[in-house]
Structures are given as C-alpha cells and as structure tokens.
Design an enzyme around this catalytic site. Sequence first.
Site, mmCIF file in Angstrom:
data_model
loop_
_atom_site.group_PDB
_atom_site.id
_atom_site.type_symbol
_atom_site.label_atom_id
_atom_site.label_comp_id
_atom_site.label_asym_id
_atom_site.label_seq_id
_atom_site.Cartn_x
_atom_site.Cartn_y
_atom_site.Cartn_z
ATOM 1 N N HIS A 47 -28.539 -41.479 12.493
ATOM 2 C CA HIS A 47 -28.176 -41.106 10.856
ATOM 3 C C HIS A 47 -26.843 -40.809 11.000
ATOM 4 C CE1 HIS A 47 -29.534 -36.910 12.064
ATOM 5 N NE2 HIS A 47 -28.308 -36.595 11.741
ATOM 6 N N GLU A 49 -31.252 -40.913 6.984
ATOM 7 C CA GLU A 49 -32.028 -41.116 8.183
ATOM 8 C C GLU A 49 -32.431 -42.668 8.204
ATOM 9 O OE1 GLU A 49 -32.760 -38.899 10.157
ATOM 10 O OE2 GLU A 49 -33.353 -37.139 9.324
ATOM 11 N N ASN A 105 -30.714 -40.465 16.130
ATOM 12 C CA ASN A 105 -31.627 -41.657 15.652
ATOM 13 C C ASN A 105 -30.605 -42.538 14.737
ATOM 14 O OD1 ASN A 105 -31.016 -40.239 13.401
ATOM 15 N ND2 ASN A 105 -33.321 -39.713 13.017
ATOM 16 N N ASP A 108 -22.991 -33.590 3.195
ATOM 17 C CA ASP A 108 -24.270 -33.230 2.985
ATOM 18 C C ASP A 108 -24.627 -31.537 2.985
ATOM 19 O OD1 ASP A 108 -23.954 -32.716 5.710
ATOM 20 O OD2 ASP A 108 -25.289 -34.295 6.338
HETATM 21 C C1 GLP Z 1 -26.453 -33.506 11.118
HETATM 22 C C2 GLP Z 1 -25.424 -33.793 10.195
HETATM 23 C C3 GLP Z 1 -24.696 -34.914 10.634
HETATM 24 C C4 GLP Z 1 -24.081 -34.823 12.036
HETATM 25 C C5 GLP Z 1 -25.549 -34.875 12.891
HETATM 26 C C6 GLP Z 1 -25.106 -34.972 14.362
HETATM 27 O O1 GLP Z 1 -27.541 -33.991 10.928
HETATM 28 N N1 GLP Z 1 -25.904 -33.968 8.788
HETATM 29 O O2 GLP Z 1 -23.654 -35.293 9.664
HETATM 30 O O3 GLP Z 1 -23.474 -36.122 12.235
HETATM 31 O O4 GLP Z 1 -26.020 -33.648 12.556
HETATM 32 O O5 GLP Z 1 -24.768 -33.471 14.705
HETATM 33 P P1 GLP Z 1 -24.258 -32.827 16.221
HETATM 34 O O6 GLP Z 1 -22.749 -33.566 15.711
HETATM 35 O O7 GLP Z 1 -24.361 -31.435 16.568
HETATM 36 O O8 GLP Z 1 -24.631 -33.882 17.149
#
Ligand code: GLP
Length: 246
Positions: free
Chosen positions: A138, A143, A136, A67
């Site tokens: 995702h 989402e 959540n 993304d």
């Molecule tokens: C963002 C990214 C996701 C990732 C998520 C969790 O939203 N787009 O791909 O998995 O954050 O982030 P973290 O690893 O910092 O908890």
Amino acid sequence: MKIIEVKDYQEMSQKAAEYMIEKILQNPNIKLGLATGGTPVGTYQNLIADHRNNGTSYSGVTTFNLDEYIGLSGNNKNSYRYFMNEQLFNHIDINMKNTHIPQGDASDIEAECHRYEELLAKHHGVDLQILGIGQNGHIGFNEPGSSFESQTHVVDLTPSTIKANARFFNNMEEVPTKAITMGIATIMKSKEILLLVSGEKKNEAMHQLINGPVSENFPASVLKKHQCVTIIADKAVVAGLKVHSS
Ligand code: GLP
C-alpha cells in the site's frame, strides 16, 4: 525508477533529507507531500538538525500529508496530525497554516475528502512526494485493490495494515479501521516521488514492486508508470531482491 542503494536506515534517512533539502533550496516555495509511519522519522530528524545547524527555511514551504485515521482529532496522540507536529512541524519554521492533513474527525467525511482534493488542485499539486510502502504494497492508505483512478477517499484498512499499525497504540481496540487517504491518481499527479524502503520486513514488497506486474492488487506498482521516481532502499531490502530473483 531510479534506485539508490544505501547501507542502512540511518544512511537512507540522511540521503533522503539531503535530497529534500536540495529541492527546498532550489525552490523555497516548494509543495511537499509528506508521509507518516516509522520510515520517514529519521529523515525528519535530519531535516530538523539541518534547520538548526544550517538554517534551511520552511517559511515558504507548503505541505500535504498523504492520509489520516478517521475518528481521531489532531490532538489525539495517535493521529497523523499529532505525529507530524511532533516529528517535524514543531521543530522547523514552517507556518502551521501551510501544513495540510485530512481532518480525521470532520463531521462530513465525504465532504472532507472532496475539500482535500480541491485544496491540492488549487495549489496545482505536489512537487515532491515522500512515500513509504506497506508490507502489502500500500501507498498512503491505498490498500490492494484500490483503483489507479482514485482520488482522496475513505478506505477500510486491511487486517494486516491494522496489525502493522497496532504497535503505535495501547491495544488492538484503539487502532482505527478506517482512514482518509490521497488516492492513487492524486499521488501520481505529484511531479516527483521519493520512495523510502528500509528493513527486511519490506523485502517481499520491494521484490513485488521491482519484479511484479503493474496491478491494482499491488498499489505501489503504479509507480512504474510515473515519470520521475527515486527509490532509496537499504542493503537489507536490496539483498532480499537478489535472493528473490536468483
Ligand atoms: C502506514 C502509512 C503509510 C506508510 C506505511 C508504512 O500505513 N499510512 O503511508 O508508508 O504505514 O509504515 P512504516 O514506515 O512504519 O513501515
């Protein structure tokens, strides 16, 4: 889904890197799906150390990131392109031309989504996809409520995701509210998936994933329908699971 329990973030990062390196050595032309966020940073550090110490080469590797924020150019320090260059690509022998990330500042965002999906198809998809999980549920930026049939598309980020990601920005106003993400169907096309989960903050998400139903309200639950998913989760996450189910 196979779960590998590890002690902590450090061990998760080490194990994930070992897992990836083995696959890269088996297939030097592997197509990797990569993720951003705090979770994979330690894994990338281990990959870099291994590249320096053992010479694992990425010269034949192609990568596709999940993304990118809409509105940020690759030079913006908060873009995922910048993150990937800094955290991994600048430190290994990968050909930058083989590193693909949706272009967040494309003039025609819909066309960019289409281009990215086509590019993945042209490469016959990802061999090994690395995933983190949002609080959540995702995955990528899909989402809750995202269709399991979705391909690369534009998303409106939820307030909780915007808040969680604000830690990387100077202030809330700077945090993008939209992103381009591989869709759930795009992610599910990957031949293999490695999900990394660490820290108490992910307890509830992990509990939902393991014990909850397969539902578009909890995007990660779709992974239960995939043939080949390995989860590397640390003690803090797994302990939460036991508390929840007791
Ligand atoms: C963002 C990214 C996701 C990732 C998520 C969790 O939203 N787009 O791909 O998995 O954050 O982030 P973290 O690893 O910092 O908890």
